[in-house]
Motif scaffolding. Structure first.
Motif, PDB file in Angstrom:
ATOM      1  N   ILE A 183       0.857  -1.202   0.006  1.00 40.29           N
ATOM      2  CA  ILE A 183       0.013  -0.143   0.129  1.00 40.29           C
ATOM      3  C   ILE A 183       0.807   1.298  -0.017  1.00 40.29           C
ATOM      4  CG2 ILE A 183      -1.645   1.215   1.315  1.00 40.29           C
ATOM      5  CD1 ILE A 183      -2.820  -1.231  -0.124  1.00 40.29           C
ATOM      6  N   ARG A 184       2.067   1.315   0.651  1.00 39.33           N
ATOM      7  CA  ARG A 184       2.857   2.419   0.809  1.00 39.33           C
ATOM      8  C   ARG A 184       3.599   2.729  -0.674  1.00 39.33           C
ATOM      9  NH1 ARG A 184       8.181   3.336   1.027  1.00 39.33           N
ATOM     10  NH2 ARG A 184       8.859   5.149   2.394  1.00 39.33           N
ATOM     11  N   GLU A 210       0.678   4.241  -2.765  1.00 41.03           N
ATOM     12  CA  GLU A 210       0.334   5.588  -2.525  1.00 41.03           C
ATOM     13  C   GLU A 210       1.594   6.746  -2.802  1.00 41.03           C
ATOM     14  OE1 GLU A 210      -2.845   5.018   1.232  1.00 41.03           O
ATOM     15  OE2 GLU A 210      -0.928   5.016   1.707  1.00 41.03           O
ATOM     16  N   GLU A 211       2.552   6.110  -2.330  1.00 44.16           N
ATOM     17  CA  GLU A 211       3.692   7.383  -2.220  1.00 44.16           C
ATOM     18  C   GLU A 211       4.667   7.004  -3.524  1.00 44.16           C
ATOM     19  OE1 GLU A 211       6.016   6.969   1.186  1.00 44.16           O
ATOM     20  OE2 GLU A 211       4.505   6.916   2.625  1.00 44.16           O
ATOM     21  N   ALA A 226       1.054   5.973  -7.311  1.00 44.38           N
ATOM     22  CA  ALA A 226      -0.063   6.623  -7.435  1.00 44.38           C
ATOM     23  C   ALA A 226      -0.075   7.966  -7.985  1.00 44.38           C
ATOM     24  CB  ALA A 226      -0.830   6.593  -6.293  1.00 44.38           C
ATOM     25  N   ARG A 228      -6.423  -0.025  -1.277  1.00 48.87           N
ATOM     26  CA  ARG A 228      -6.122  -0.079  -2.705  1.00 48.87           C
ATOM     27  C   ARG A 228      -6.837   0.727  -3.286  1.00 48.87           C
ATOM     28  NH1 ARG A 228      -2.175  -3.950  -4.044  1.00 48.87           N
ATOM     29  NH2 ARG A 228      -1.701  -5.424  -2.194  1.00 48.87           N
ATOM     30  N   SER A 258      -8.664   2.922  -2.099  1.00 51.21           N
ATOM     31  CA  SER A 258      -8.540   4.495  -1.659  1.00 51.21           C
ATOM     32  C   SER A 258      -7.039   5.237  -2.247  1.00 51.21           C
ATOM     33  CB  SER A 258      -8.413   4.662   0.042  1.00 51.21           C
ATOM     34  OG  SER A 258      -9.790   4.016   0.431  1.00 51.21           O
ATOM     35  N   ALA A 259      -6.252   4.155  -2.174  1.00 49.71           N
ATOM     36  CA  ALA A 259      -5.147   4.854  -2.806  1.00 49.71           C
ATOM     37  C   ALA A 259      -4.968   5.284  -4.060  1.00 49.71           C
ATOM     38  CB  ALA A 259      -3.916   3.528  -2.664  1.00 49.71           C
TER      39      ALA A 259
END
Length: 381
Positions: A193-194, A197-198, A201, A224, A226-227
């Protein structure tokens, strides 16, 4: 320190508008390189009438095709301005130039809801320019076959640099194509997820149109989603067909499709080959959407015509349902409510074909359209 461009190898000047990711940079000039035109548009008037045709118009919300014989279609400034029986053609259009369709059918351009033009398997970081060239050639062939809207899928690797390169390449293909092109980023389950997101995305939000998230049943679907929420993601669900979220615009299955009423279900040719009849999902209120599944690294699907044929012969759909799934259904699966229809105000992405009805379209999967129109402009090979 600014990286060299992964496409041309040059080091861009500071402030020149570079898309960067971990270990990769795409310069503005490469992203905007003029490519040879996929197909030369013929000269066309600003407004004209497609006359002596049969209009095959997909219904807006249900998998059926409405047929109107002895019809005319007025195209003006890239849109459908009027459609109906020729005898009812308004007087203000009667002096426009006429394209005589000689009894042929007019229907929306085909929509391919999933094609891996750049391939789905890369053992190493590929040559970007070679990928773009091959993908452009494939998109050109699809266009002359009648595909006026195309979903180009990329990603799915555990390498953020590779995904970034593929996203940039897909966007370059899309910007040079005459067809409407959607870039879908497939989010790998191997990415944390990190990382999503970082790292990926932010780049994907600039380069992709949609995201496709795999639900492996591990319970991490919502994070996922939300990311990559800015991409209005689609969901490829393996074990949770009951997904309910307003961010999901369509669903796809690796195994046998099951009913998800009211949500478009993307169906590839391999689904019909592996599982046979899937007509029950339509009778249960699901909205079928067809994808060619084209993949130069796998089994190259021969095109949307064959996808429509397999949907009937192996999948058990009616010809009208198959044609609807390759036009309106596939457009809805991409979150596009403006395409896949023939009505006043719609984009004039249209096909003129030698057919009397959906049955003829399905029976001749390799037949080329008599004319392909993109935003009202005829396209030639």
């Amino acid at each position: 320190m600014l990286s060299s461009c992964s496409f041309c190898g040059e080091r861009p000047a500071p402030g020149s508008g570079v898309v960067t990711g971990p270990g990769v940079a795409i310069c503005r000039s490469c992203a905007a390189i003029a490519v040879e035109v996929l197909a030369e548009p013929a000269a066309v008037d600003d407004a004209y009438v497609l006359s002596d045709c049969r209009v095959l118009a997909p219904h807006l919300k249900t998998p059926r095709i409405d047929s109107t014989p002895d019809a005319s279609v007025v195209v003006k400034r890239g849109q459908v301005a009027w459609v109906g029986g020729t005898s009812d053609l308004p007087g203000r259009y009667r002096d426009l130039p006429v394209v005589d369709c000689e009894g042929r059918a007019v229907l929306p351009g085909l929509v391919d809801a999933g094609a891996w033009l750049l391939g789905s398997s890369h053992a190493a970081r590929p040559d970007a320019s070679a990928l773009v060239g091959a993908a452009r050639a494939a998109a050109s062939n699809m266009l002359t076959s009648g595909v006026t809207t195309l979903d180009v899928r990329v990603g799915g690797s555990s390498d953020p640099v590779l995904d970034t390169l593929l996203l940039a390449a897909a966007r370059t293909v899309g910007e040079s194509a005459l067809s409407q092109t959607v870039v879908t980023w497939v989010v790998s389950l191997e990415l944390s997820i990190r990382e999503i997101e970082e790292v990926l995305a932010p780049t994907a939000c600039r380069l992709a149109s949609l995201g496709l998230v795999v639900d492996d049943g591990a319970g991490d679907l919502e994070p996922r989603l939300s990311a990559i929420a800015p991409l209005a993601p689609r969901v490829l669900t393996v074990s949770k067909p009951e997904v309910k979220t307003d961010r999901v615009v369509s669903v796809e299955f690796v195994g046998r499709p099951v009913s998800v009423p009211g949500i478009p279900i993307v169906l590839r040719p391999d689904v019909f080959v592996a599982h046979g009849n899937v007509a029950d999902i339509v009778s249960d209120g699901c909205l079928p959407a067809l994808a060619s599944g084209f993949d130069p690294h796998g089994v190259e699907a021969p095109g949307m015509g064959w996808a429509m044929l397999l949907a009937v012969e192996a999948g058990g759909l009616e010809p009208a349902e198959s044609v609807w799934a390759a036009t309106r259904g596939a457009a809805l699966a991409l979150g596009d409510r403006e395409r896949g229809v023939v009505r006043a105000g719609a984009v004039a992405d249209l096909l003129v074909v030698d057919a009397d009805g959906p049955e003829d379209l399905v029976r001749r999967p390799s037949a080329r359209p008599w004319m392909v129109l993109v935003s009202g402009v005829p396209i030639r090979e």
